[in-house]
Design a protein around this motif. Structure first.
Motif, short mmCIF file in Angstrom:
data_model
loop_
_atom_site.label_atom_id
_atom_site.label_comp_id
_atom_site.label_asym_id
_atom_site.label_seq_id
_atom_site.Cartn_x
_atom_site.Cartn_y
_atom_site.Cartn_z
N SER A 217 0.78 -1.29 0.15
CA SER A 217 0.07 -0.25 0.48
C SER A 217 0.62 1.07 0.25
O SER A 217 0.10 2.45 -0.17
CB SER A 217 -1.04 0.45 1.40
OG SER A 217 -0.39 0.03 2.29
N SER A 241 -3.70 -5.18 2.91
CA SER A 241 -4.87 -4.13 4.17
C SER A 241 -4.61 -2.93 4.15
O SER A 241 -5.18 -1.65 4.91
CB SER A 241 -5.40 -5.15 5.33
OG SER A 241 -3.76 -4.92 5.98
N GLY A 242 -3.43 -2.32 3.83
CA GLY A 242 -3.05 -0.30 4.06
C GLY A 242 -3.34 0.21 3.70
O GLY A 242 -4.03 0.89 3.70
N ALA A 243 -4.03 -0.27 2.36
CA ALA A 243 -5.01 0.23 1.56
C ALA A 243 -6.07 0.79 1.70
O ALA A 243 -7.14 -0.31 1.60
CB ALA A 243 -4.84 -0.46 -0.04
N THR A 244 -5.94 2.67 1.40
CA THR A 244 -7.44 2.98 1.88
C THR A 244 -8.69 1.73 1.61
O THR A 244 -9.22 2.20 -0.38
CB THR A 244 -7.97 4.27 2.01
OG1 THR A 244 -7.17 4.58 0.69
CG2 THR A 244 -6.65 4.42 2.67
N PRO A 245 -10.28 2.45 1.24
CA PRO A 245 -11.09 1.94 0.93
C PRO A 245 -11.12 3.18 -0.55
O PRO A 245 -11.58 2.88 -1.98
CB PRO A 245 -12.51 1.90 1.75
CG PRO A 245 -11.76 1.78 3.13
CD PRO A 245 -10.42 2.23 2.84
N GLU A 246 -10.45 3.56 -0.44
CA GLU A 246 -11.01 4.85 -1.80
C GLU A 246 -10.10 4.71 -2.49
O GLU A 246 -10.45 4.86 -3.49
CB GLU A 246 -10.45 6.79 -1.17
CG GLU A 246 -11.63 7.00 0.37
CD GLU A 246 -11.43 6.52 1.58
OE1 GLU A 246 -12.63 6.76 2.70
OE2 GLU A 246 -10.61 6.45 1.76
#
Length: 261
Positions: A217, A241-246
């Motif tokens: 991420s 999982s560090g990737a933001t939903p946006e």
């Protein structure tokens, strides 16, 4: 914390501030000042930093650190990403791999999948790579076919670049290219810090039926010097999982399948 992990942290501190004293570094890393002095002396001998009285200053190399100094960063995330990316390939495929710490984890995950070796009558699983360390990781699978593109070795990444390897890559067809990148942006696409690596990676993209980008991420939304390919050439992104939903939504809106490991 082992030596390379300390060196990685010290180089990152110098990147942030430009100058670090022995006392500051010892307190930050929770080690003795004598240990920091030895670390500084060893890094200075390798021309990674410039030693000063009582500390050290950056030497302009943190932009593209040698691979051996990067391995401690985001290691757990990269292992999960590597396993998820390796799960995307099937026996008999021809797969392109480039270099980097994340791709090392992909290679290790591929190497422990015995079904990829197949039976004597099956099409052979083949890896095409321009990275010496990736080839070394995969050689433990004696029934995998390993094809290494030629060229000049970049010590920073162990990748081979230049026209010798480019000629080989133009003559092969890949079922899938699994590529680590230095940056991935929805508008700018995939990119690398070094133009030679970007050129080799771009050739793999051009020869691949499917392109999978493997990036933790921290690489998402960033930019680097040389573009590898536009976003519309990328089929899948494997990240953590560090990737933001946006960010995930932006890539999905651009037509990229996102796998969060």
């Amino acid at each position: 914390m082992d030596r390379y992990a300390r060196w990685n942290t010290l180089l990152e501190l110098l990147t942030e501030s430009g100058r670090v004293t022995v006392e500051e570094a010892a307190e930050r890393l929770a080690v003795s000042q004598a240990t920091i002095r030895r670390d500084f002396d060893q890094l200075a001998q390798q021309q990674m930093i410039t030693r000063t009285r009582g500390g050290a200053v950056a030497n302009g190399v943190s932009y593209d650190l040698p691979l051996r100094y990067k391995t401690a960063k985001h290691s757990a995330e990269k292992q999960r990403i590597g396993a998820a990316a390796a799960a995307l390939v099937d026996p008999g495929m021809v797969v392109g791999l480039n270099g980097g710490t994340t791709m090392t984890e992909v290679a290790r995950a591929l190497a422990v999948r015995p079904e990829l070796a197949g039976n004597a009558d099956d099409a052979q699983f083949t890896v095409v790579t321009n990275a010496l360390n990736i080839a070394n990781e995969l050689l433990v699978r004696s029934r995998m076919k390993i094809v290494v593109a030629g060229g000049v070795v970049r010590p920073q990444s162990f990748e081979l670049v230049g026209p010798l390897g480019a000629n080989l890559l133009r003559e092969v067809t890949l079922d899938v290219a699994l590529l680590g990148v230095d940056a991935l942006d929805v508008s700018l696409g995939a990119a690398a810090h070094h133009e030679g690596e970007a050129a080799m990676n771009s050739l793999m993209v051009g020869q691949a039926r499917r392109v999978v980008i493997i990036a933790d991420s921290s690489k998402l939304g960033g930019h680097a010097f040389a573009r590898i390919c536009p976003i519309d050439r990328i089929d899948t992104l494997v990240t953590d999982s560090g990737a933001t939903p946006e960010i995930v939504s932006a890539f999905e809106y651009a037509g990229v399948r996102v796998i969060v490991a």
